[in-house]
Design a protein around this motif. Sequence first.
Motif, mmCIF file in Angstrom:
data_model
loop_
_atom_site.group_PDB
_atom_site.id
_atom_site.type_symbol
_atom_site.label_atom_id
_atom_site.label_comp_id
_atom_site.label_asym_id
_atom_site.label_seq_id
_atom_site.Cartn_x
_atom_site.Cartn_y
_atom_site.Cartn_z
ATOM 1 N N SER A 158 0.860 -1.184 0.000
ATOM 2 C CA SER A 158 0.000 0.000 0.000
ATOM 3 C C SER A 158 0.893 1.229 0.000
ATOM 4 N N ASP A 159 0.631 2.131 -0.953
ATOM 5 C CA ASP A 159 1.402 3.366 -1.042
ATOM 6 C C ASP A 159 0.512 4.458 -1.620
ATOM 7 N N GLY A 160 1.082 5.572 -2.012
ATOM 8 C CA GLY A 160 0.314 6.694 -2.538
ATOM 9 C C GLY A 160 -0.642 6.346 -3.667
ATOM 10 N N PRO A 161 -0.173 5.625 -4.698
ATOM 11 C CA PRO A 161 -1.063 5.307 -5.814
ATOM 12 C C PRO A 161 -2.171 4.296 -5.485
ATOM 13 N N VAL A 169 -4.170 -8.323 -7.587
ATOM 14 C CA VAL A 169 -5.441 -7.676 -7.284
ATOM 15 C C VAL A 169 -5.063 -6.274 -6.834
ATOM 16 N N VAL A 170 -5.796 -5.266 -7.350
ATOM 17 C CA VAL A 170 -5.410 -3.878 -7.135
ATOM 18 C C VAL A 170 -6.610 -3.014 -6.761
ATOM 19 N N ARG A 171 -6.297 -1.960 -6.023
ATOM 20 C CA ARG A 171 -7.302 -0.931 -5.702
ATOM 21 C C ARG A 171 -6.570 0.405 -5.680
ATOM 22 N N PRO A 172 -6.744 1.225 -6.743
ATOM 23 C CA PRO A 172 -6.080 2.531 -6.749
ATOM 24 C C PRO A 172 -6.686 3.464 -5.700
ATOM 25 N N ASN A 173 -5.864 4.377 -5.189
ATOM 26 C CA ASN A 173 -6.381 5.455 -4.339
ATOM 27 C C ASN A 173 -6.951 6.499 -5.271
ATOM 28 N N THR A 174 -8.195 6.880 -5.055
ATOM 29 C CA THR A 174 -8.807 7.893 -5.932
ATOM 30 C C THR A 174 -9.308 9.063 -5.138
#
Length: 116
Positions: A92-95, A111-116
């Motif tokens: 987990s990081d900024g993006p 598996v991904v979840r962008p920070n929006t």
Amino acid sequence: MIGSIDEVVVDCQNPAALADFWALILGGTPVHRSADWSYVDPPRWTRLAFQRVPEVKQVKNRLHLDVLVKDVAQAADEAVALGAVKVGALHSDGPGTFQVLLDPEGNEWCVVRPNT
């Protein structure tokens, strides 16, 4: 433009097993055209096909799939229950957040979840 993507093809040892696995991950119905060729048409994406090759996977993929999910940790656990293997810790990081996984033949994916 030369053309458009018709399908993404994965070399593997067991096309039917990988088509079954990826259908559970992405949706769609696996189609087993022959012992050497299976595929799945996931909703909202291109065909993902699997072709039998004689050699086994030996090195890290040069291309991998990122699967967008609502909850990375939960999706990773569900994928493991279906036959995936976690590689390392949850990142987990900024993006955003992601978890590296291996499919049943050792192909890397996330598996991904962008920070929006």
